[in-house]
Design a protein around this motif. Structure first.
Motif: not given
Length: 266
Positions: A173-186
Motif C-alpha cells: 500500500e505504501r509503495t504501490g508494488l505488487t511483489d511479495d515475500g523477500g523480493a518485496l522486502v528487498d
C-alpha cells in the motif's frame, strides 16, 4: 448429594486430555491415574482410558474429587518445563471442555469456578485468550485486525501467519508494488536509497539499523508468510506465549513502517 460430572462432560474432558495430537501421553496418563488414586483400566485409546478411569472413580465414590485432582495434576505448568510448547494448546482444549462444567484452568494451572457455558461458541471464546492479551499489551491495531476470532480458534500459527500478511499488505500500500515475500522486502527496505526508510540513514549506525530491520521483516516472511514452502509448519504446535511474542514483533514492524518515510530519489 455430592456434585458430579454428567456423562457428556466426562467424555469432553477425557477427549481433551487424551487428544491424539496435543493431549497427554500414555505414560503420563498411567502416572496421573495412579497419582489421583483411580483405577487404571489398562491399555486402550487414550481418551477411552481416561474416560473409563474417570467414570469408575465417580460411580464408585459418587463424587468428582479424584477427577478434579487428575486435572490439577495434569495441568501443573511445571510438568511441562521441558516441553513448554505443549501446555497452552492442551489448556485451551481442556478449558473448552470444562467451560460447560463451570470451571477453567487459569495460567497458573489452578482450577477456578466460572459461570457455566451454554453453547459451543461460548466455550470456544473462553478458551481463546490470545486477542484480549494482545490488546492488553497494546499491540498495533493492524495486527489485531488480522487476528479475527475465527483465526484464533485453537490455531495460533494461523493467527501469526495472517498477521505477517498484514505487513506485506502495508508495504504494498505504501509503495504501490505488487511483489511479495523477500523480493518485496528487498525492493522496499533495501537499495540506495530504499523506498521506505525508518531513519535518516545519515550515520553508519542508522544504515545498520535499516539493514537489520529489513532482515527482521524478511525473517518473519521466510518463517511464516509462504504457506506452500512451509505447508507442514501450518500445523506446528505453537503455544499461546510464543504467538504473543511473535505478534508483538509484528506489531513493532508495523509501528516502524508507520513512522517510515520515502527518501528523495535522485
Amino acid at each position: 448429594m455430592a456434585k458430579v460430572f454428567a456423562q457428556d462432560q466426562l467424555e469432553a474432558i477425557a477427549g481433551a486430555l487424551g487428544d491424539t495430537e496435543r493431549g497427554l501421553t500414555n505414560p503420563e496418563i498411567a502416572f496421573l491415574i495412579e497419582a489421583a488414586k483411580m483405577v487404571d483400566p489398562g491399555p486402550m485409546t487414550k481418551r477411552h482410558r481416561i474416560y473409563n478411569a474417570f467414570a469408575e472413580s465417580q460411580n464408585t465414590r459418587q463424587n468428582r474429587t479424584h477427577i478434579l485432582e487428575f486435572i490439577r495434576l495434569a495441568m501443573r505448568p511445571a510438568r511441562y518445563s521441558r516441553d513448554p510448547h505443549r501446555y497452552e494448546p492442551m489448556r485451551a482444549l481442556t478449558n473448552q471442555a470444562l467451560a460447560f462444567c463451570g470451571l477453567v484452568v487459569d495460567q497458573t494451572g489452578k482450577l477456578t469456578p466460572v459461570e457455566a457455558a451454554q453453547t459451543l461458541p461460548e466455550a470456544q471464546r473462553r478458551a481463546r485468550e490470545l486477542r484480549s492479551d494482545l490488546e492488553a499489551r497494546g499491540v498495533h491495531p493492524d495486527v489485531l485486525e488480522f487476528c479475527r476470532a475465527e483465526l484464533l480458534a485453537e490455531d495460533y500459527f494461523h493467527a501469526v501467519q495472517e498477521a505477517v500478511k498484514s505487513v506485506a499488505s502495508k508495504m504494498r500500500e505504501r509503495t504501490g508494488l505488487t511483489d511479495d515475500g523477500g523480493a518485496l522486502v528487498d525492493r522496499v527496505l533495501c537499495g540506495e536509497p530504499p523506498m521506505l526508510a525508518i531513519n535518516p540513514r545519515s550515520t553508519v549506525s542508522e544504515r545498520s539499523e535499516q539493514s537489520g530491520f529489513a532482515n527482521l521483516v524478511k525473517g518473519a516472511f521466510g518463517m511464516f508468510r509462504n504457506p506452500t514452502a512451509h505447508e507442514a509448519r501450518i500445523h506446528w504446535p505453537m503455544s499461546k506465549a510464543d504467538a504473543e511474542d511473535i505478534l508483538s514483533v509484528v506489531s513493532l514492524i508495523h509501528r516502524r513502517l508507520d513512522a517510515s518515510h520515502m527518501p528523495v530519489r535522485i
